[in-house]
Design an enzyme around this catalytic site. Structure first.
Site, PDB file in Angstrom:
ATOM      1  N   TRP A  16     -20.372  11.646 -20.956  1.00  0.00           N
ATOM      2  CA  TRP A  16     -20.919  11.515 -19.598  1.00  0.00           C
ATOM      3  C   TRP A  16     -22.362  12.015 -19.572  1.00  0.00           C
ATOM      4  CZ3 TRP A  16     -17.761   8.626 -16.904  1.00  0.00           C
ATOM      5  CH2 TRP A  16     -16.372   8.721 -17.115  1.00  0.00           C
TER       6      TRP A  16
ATOM      7  N   TRP B 257      -9.489   7.726  -8.505  1.00  0.00           N
ATOM      8  CA  TRP B 257     -10.636   8.052  -9.372  1.00  0.00           C
ATOM      9  C   TRP B 257     -10.403   7.599 -10.799  1.00  0.00           C
ATOM     10  CZ3 TRP B 257     -15.552   9.003  -8.691  1.00  0.00           C
ATOM     11  CH2 TRP B 257     -15.970   9.323  -7.403  1.00  0.00           C
TER      12      TRP B 257
ATOM     13  N   GLU C  40       0.833  -1.210   0.000  1.00  0.00           N
ATOM     14  CA  GLU C  40       0.000   0.000   0.000  1.00  0.00           C
ATOM     15  C   GLU C  40       0.868   1.260   0.000  1.00  0.00           C
ATOM     16  OE1 GLU C  40      -3.351  -0.262  -0.470  1.00  0.00           O
ATOM     17  OE2 GLU C  40      -2.735  -2.342  -0.615  1.00  0.00           O
TER      18      GLU C  40
ATOM     19  N   ASN D  57     -11.228   2.257   2.199  1.00  0.00           N
ATOM     20  CA  ASN D  57     -10.733   2.123   0.823  1.00  0.00           C
ATOM     21  C   ASN D  57     -11.639   1.272  -0.065  1.00  0.00           C
ATOM     22  OD1 ASN D  57      -8.689   2.309  -1.346  1.00  0.00           O
ATOM     23  ND2 ASN D  57      -8.504   0.114  -0.954  1.00  0.00           N
TER      24      ASN D  57
ATOM     25  N   TRP E 180     -15.681  11.441 -13.815  1.00  0.00           N
ATOM     26  CA  TRP E 180     -14.899  11.152 -12.606  1.00  0.00           C
ATOM     27  C   TRP E 180     -14.398  12.425 -11.922  1.00  0.00           C
ATOM     28  CZ3 TRP E 180      -9.855  12.844 -12.821  1.00  0.00           C
ATOM     29  CH2 TRP E 180      -9.278  13.014 -14.075  1.00  0.00           C
TER      30      TRP E 180
ATOM     31  N   TRP F 198       1.936   1.770  -3.452  1.00  0.00           N
ATOM     32  CA  TRP F 198       0.902   2.438  -4.254  1.00  0.00           C
ATOM     33  C   TRP F 198       0.992   3.956  -4.083  1.00  0.00           C
ATOM     34  CZ3 TRP F 198      -2.136   1.226  -8.137  1.00  0.00           C
ATOM     35  CH2 TRP F 198      -2.553  -0.095  -8.322  1.00  0.00           C
TER      36      TRP F 198
HETATM   37  C1  LIG Z   1     -11.517   6.893  -5.341  1.00  0.00           C
HETATM   38  C2  LIG Z   1     -10.384   6.867  -4.340  1.00  0.00           C
HETATM   39  C3  LIG Z   1      -9.913   8.056  -3.791  1.00  0.00           C
HETATM   40  C4  LIG Z   1      -8.845   8.049  -2.867  1.00  0.00           C
HETATM   41  N1  LIG Z   1      -8.399   9.241  -2.361  1.00  0.00           N
HETATM   42  C5  LIG Z   1      -7.338   9.251  -1.506  1.00  0.00           C
HETATM   43  C6  LIG Z   1      -6.836  10.465  -0.985  1.00  0.00           C
HETATM   44  O1  LIG Z   1      -7.306  11.557  -1.322  1.00  0.00           O
HETATM   45  N2  LIG Z   1      -5.806  10.406  -0.100  1.00  0.00           N
HETATM   46  C7  LIG Z   1      -5.243   9.210   0.283  1.00  0.00           C
HETATM   47  O2  LIG Z   1      -4.310   9.216   1.095  1.00  0.00           O
HETATM   48  N3  LIG Z   1      -5.677   8.058  -0.222  1.00  0.00           N
HETATM   49  C8  LIG Z   1      -6.712   8.022  -1.094  1.00  0.00           C
HETATM   50  N4  LIG Z   1      -7.164   6.837  -1.580  1.00  0.00           N
HETATM   51  C9  LIG Z   1      -6.444   5.596  -1.228  1.00  0.00           C
HETATM   52  C10 LIG Z   1      -6.984   4.865   0.027  1.00  0.00           C
HETATM   53  O3  LIG Z   1      -8.369   4.712  -0.073  1.00  0.00           O
HETATM   54  C11 LIG Z   1      -6.656   5.596   1.325  1.00  0.00           C
HETATM   55  O4  LIG Z   1      -5.280   5.885   1.374  1.00  0.00           O
HETATM   56  C12 LIG Z   1      -7.000   4.749   2.556  1.00  0.00           C
HETATM   57  O5  LIG Z   1      -8.357   4.403   2.541  1.00  0.00           O
HETATM   58  C13 LIG Z   1      -6.685   5.541   3.827  1.00  0.00           C
HETATM   59  O6  LIG Z   1      -7.041   4.810   4.956  1.00  0.00           O
HETATM   60  P1  LIG Z   1      -5.935   4.108   5.870  1.00  0.00           P
HETATM   61  O7  LIG Z   1      -4.921   5.093   6.287  1.00  0.00           O
HETATM   62  O8  LIG Z   1      -6.645   3.342   6.940  1.00  0.00           O
HETATM   63  O9  LIG Z   1      -5.281   3.104   4.825  1.00  0.00           O
HETATM   64  P2  LIG Z   1      -4.424   1.775   5.032  1.00  0.00           P
HETATM   65  O10 LIG Z   1      -5.159   0.688   4.348  1.00  0.00           O
HETATM   66  O11 LIG Z   1      -4.064   1.566   6.441  1.00  0.00           O
HETATM   67  O12 LIG Z   1      -3.123   2.057   4.164  1.00  0.00           O
HETATM   68  C14 LIG Z   1      -1.963   2.701   4.707  1.00  0.00           C
HETATM   69  C15 LIG Z   1      -1.554   3.873   3.862  1.00  0.00           C
HETATM   70  O13 LIG Z   1      -1.156   3.448   2.566  1.00  0.00           O
HETATM   71  C16 LIG Z   1      -1.502   4.451   1.604  1.00  0.00           C
HETATM   72  N5  LIG Z   1      -2.449   3.868   0.643  1.00  0.00           N
HETATM   73  C17 LIG Z   1      -3.286   2.834   0.838  1.00  0.00           C
HETATM   74  N6  LIG Z   1      -3.973   2.565  -0.291  1.00  0.00           N
HETATM   75  C18 LIG Z   1      -3.565   3.453  -1.214  1.00  0.00           C
HETATM   76  C19 LIG Z   1      -3.898   3.695  -2.576  1.00  0.00           C
HETATM   77  N7  LIG Z   1      -4.778   2.931  -3.237  1.00  0.00           N
HETATM   78  N8  LIG Z   1      -3.307   4.719  -3.213  1.00  0.00           N
HETATM   79  C20 LIG Z   1      -2.399   5.490  -2.583  1.00  0.00           C
HETATM   80  N9  LIG Z   1      -2.037   5.316  -1.299  1.00  0.00           N
HETATM   81  C21 LIG Z   1      -2.609   4.302  -0.622  1.00  0.00           C
HETATM   82  C22 LIG Z   1      -2.180   5.577   2.352  1.00  0.00           C
HETATM   83  O14 LIG Z   1      -1.242   6.570   2.615  1.00  0.00           O
HETATM   84  C23 LIG Z   1      -2.662   4.883   3.626  1.00  0.00           C
HETATM   85  O15 LIG Z   1      -2.815   5.753   4.710  1.00  0.00           O
HETATM   86  C24 LIG Z   1      -8.239   6.818  -2.500  1.00  0.00           C
HETATM   87  C25 LIG Z   1      -8.726   5.620  -3.061  1.00  0.00           C
HETATM   88  C26 LIG Z   1      -9.778   5.647  -3.963  1.00  0.00           C
HETATM   89  C27 LIG Z   1     -10.279   4.352  -4.542  1.00  0.00           C
END
Ligand SMILES: Cc1cc2nc3c(=O)[nH]c(=O)nc-3n(C[C@H](O)[C@H](O)[C@H](O)COP(=O)(O)OP(=O)(O)OC[C@H]3O[C@@H](n4cnc5c(N)ncnc54)[C@H](O)[C@@H]3O)c2cc1C
Length: 437
Positions: free
Chosen positions: A291, A367, A260, A326, A344, A263
C-alpha cells in the site's frame, strides 16, 4: 429483594416486539426485567463526543423505558463495564436466569463468554438465542457442510430454506403482564455520559411496500430521497424485527430487497466463521499488497477534497449525516483502495467512526469487497471509473451538486490522481503482490 427474577439483557435488539430472548424470558414463568448497559469499553473509545449512534441509543432506550413504565415496570439501565455491572446486578437482585440474543463479533462473543462464566459461578443460567438474522452459524452450509464463501450459491440455499417457519414473529405481547412490577428507574442522559446531541432526526423505522416493489429501479441512484429504505440504523440496533422486514420483503413484487437482507446474513456468517477478517484479508495473499498509504491523500479523501466529485460528494454526505448511499460507499471505498492504494483497513476504520449504521460484519464485508480481498470480491483488475459511475448513477449531477456546490468554482481541487495512471498502478501493484504467493 428475594423473589427470583429472569433478566433479559438487551444489546442489538432494542424492542419488546418479536424479540427472541425476551420471549424466552417471559415464558420462563418468573417475573421479567430487561437490562441495558451503556458499555464503557465501547463508549470510552469514541473520540467524537457528538456520536449519532450514542444519541440514537439514548433515544431508543428512553422509548423502551417509557413503554415499560406504562406497563408498571422498568428498564434497568446501567453505564459501565459489563463484567462490573453484572457483578453489581447479581448482588442487587435474586437472579434465576439471564436471557440474551446472539452476537457474532469477536468482542461480543468474548464478553458473553466472560459474563456466562460469572453467572455460572453464581449458579445463574445464561440462555442465548438467534434474533438479529434469519439464518446464523451453521444453518446455511454447502453440500460439504462447510461455510459458504461466495454469495450467489449462499443466497440460493438461503432462499430455498426461507419457509414461513423462519419468518414467524415471537408473540411477546401475549406475556407482557409478566414484566416485574416496580417503579421506573432513572436513565443516564447523554450529558452524564459526556456526549453531546446533534439533534437531527433519525430515519423512520418503517418502509412502504411501494419502495420495495420498485427498489430494483431506484436503489442505485443516490439523488433519489427514497431510493433505499434507510433502515440500516434500525437493523443495526434491532429497533425493527428482521423477521417482520423479511416477511414484508418476501411478499413484495420485486425480490431485490430480500437479497439485500440476505447479504446482511451472509456477512454475519462470514465474520462468525472467519473471525480473522476483522484484522486481515479474507484471502491472505492480499495482505502482501504494498500500500502507498499516503497520509495527505488519505486526509483529502476523508474530507471530500479529492477532485473526483462523486467521491467527494459521498465523503461529505458521510461526514454530515453519518450515512452514505450504498452505490457511493462502493465508489469511495474502491477509490481509496485502488486509485490511492491506501490500505482498506484505514477506510474501514474511518467508516466505523462515522457511520450511524456501523456494523463490523457489513462494513468489513463491503471494504474487503472493494479492496478485492474479500469473500465475494470482483477480480482485482476491475477498477471502478468514478467519472463513469457518476454519469451512470447521477446522470444529472443532482447528488453531486447538493454535496459539492462549489464544483465549478476555481476553489474546487483538481483530481488528486489521473484515472488511467491510477488504474494501471493499482493493477501492477496488485499483480506483483499476488504473484508472491
Ligand atoms: C464499503 C462499504 C461499507 C459498508 N458499511 C456498512 C455498515 O457499516 N453497516 C451496514 O449496515 N451496511 C454497510 N454497508 C452496506 C450498505 O451500504 C448499507 O447497508 C446501506 O447503504 C444502508 O442503507 P439503507 O438502509 O438505505 O439500505 P437498503 O438499500 O434499503 O437495504 C436494506 C438493508 O439491507 C442491508 N444491506 C443492504 N446492502 C447490504 C450489504 N451490501 N451488506 C450488508 N447488508 C446490506 C442493510 O441492513 C440495509 O439497511 C457497507 C457497504 C460498503 C460498500
Amino acid at each position: 429483594m428475594s423473589e427470583p427474577l429472569s433478566l433479559v439483557w438487551l444489546r442489538r435488539d432494542l424492542r419488546l416486539h418479536d424479540n427472541t430472548a425476551l420471549y424466552h424470558a417471559l415464558k420462563s414463568g418468573r417475573p421479567v426485567i430487561p437490562v441495558f448497559i451503556f458499555d464503557r469499553i465501547i463508549l470510552d473509545d469514541l473520540d467524537d463526543r457528538r456520536d449519532r449512534r450514542v444519541e440514537f441509543l439514548v433515544q431508543e432506550v428512553n422509548r423502551l423505558h417509557t413503554e415499560l413504565a406504562k406497563m408498571g415496570s422498568t428498564l434497568l439501565v446501567r453505564y459501565g463495564k459489563p463484567i462490573e455491572v453484572w457483578t453489581e446486578l447479581i448482588s442487587q437482585f435474586t437472579i434465576a436466569e439471564v436471557f440474551a440474543n446472539h452476537d457474532y463479533e469477536v468482542y461480543a462473543k468474548d464478553r458473553d463468554q466472560a459474563i456466562g462464566k460469572l453467572l455460572a459461578e453464581h449458579r445463574i443460567g445464561f440462555h442465548t438465542s438467534k434474533d438479529q438474522v434469519i439464518f446464523e452459524r451453521d444453518e446455511v452450509l454447502t453440500g460439504k457442510k462447510t461455510p459458504y464463501t461466495v454469495f450467489t450459491p449462499y443466497s440460493r440455499n438461503w432462499r430455498e430454506k426461507l419457509t414461513d417457519f423462519y419468518l414467524k414473529s415471537y408473540p411477546t405481547e401475549h406475556y407482557f403482564e409478566r414484566f416485574w412490577k416496580t417503579s421506573p428507574e432513572k436513565v443516564p442522559t447523554l450529558a452524564e455520559m459526556d456526549f453531546l446531541p446533534v439533534g437531527e432526526p433519525f430515519p423512520d423505522r418503517t418502509v412502504p411496500d411501494k419502495l420495495l416493489d420498485t427498489y430494483n429501479k431506484t436503489r442505485d441512484f443516490p439523488a433519489l430521497p427514497h431510493g433505499t429504505s434507510q433502515l440500516s440504523i434500525h437493523l443495526r440496533f434491532g429497533t425493527v424485527s428482521i423477521r417482520d422486514l423479511a416477511r414484508q420483503a418476501k411478499a413484495a413484487e420485486d425480490k431485490t430487497f430480500l437479497t439485500e437482507l440476505c447479504w446482511r446474513d451472509f456477512y454475519f456468517q462470514v465474520l462468525d466463521h472467519f473471525p480473522h477478517v476483522e484484522k486481515n484479508s479474507f484471502r491472505r495473499e492480499y495482505d502482501q499488497i504494498d500500500w502507498r498509504n499516503n497520509e495527505d491523500e488519505f486526509e483529502k479523501w476523508c474530507q471530500g477534497q479529492t477532485g473526483y466529485p462523486i467521491v467527494d460528494a459521498g465523503m461529505r454526505q458521510l461526514n454530515t449525516l453519518g450515512w452514505m448511499h450504498n452505490r457511493v460507499r462502493m465508489i469511495t471505498a474502491s477509490f481509496l483502495c485502488k486509485h490511492l492504494l491506501i490500505d482498506w483497513r484505514w477506510g474501514e476504520a474511518y467508516f466505523a467512526k462515522k457511520l450511524r449504521d456501523y456494523d463490523l460484519s457489513a462494513n468489513n464485508g463491503g471494504w474487503q469487497w472493494a479492496a478485492g480481498s474479500g469473500t465475494d470480491a470482483a477480480p482485482y483488475f476491475r477498477v471502478f471509473n468514478p467519472t463513469l459511475q457518476a454519469k451512470k448513477f447521477d446522470p444529472k449531477g443532482i447528488y453531486i451538486r447538493h454535496w459539492v456546490p462549489e464544483l465549478d468554482e476555481p476553489t474546487y481541487p483538481k483530481p488528486i490522481v489521473e484515472h488511467t495512471l491510477a488504474r494501471q498502478r493499482a493493477i501492477d501493484t496488485y499483480r506483483k503482490a499476488l504473484a508472491r504467493k
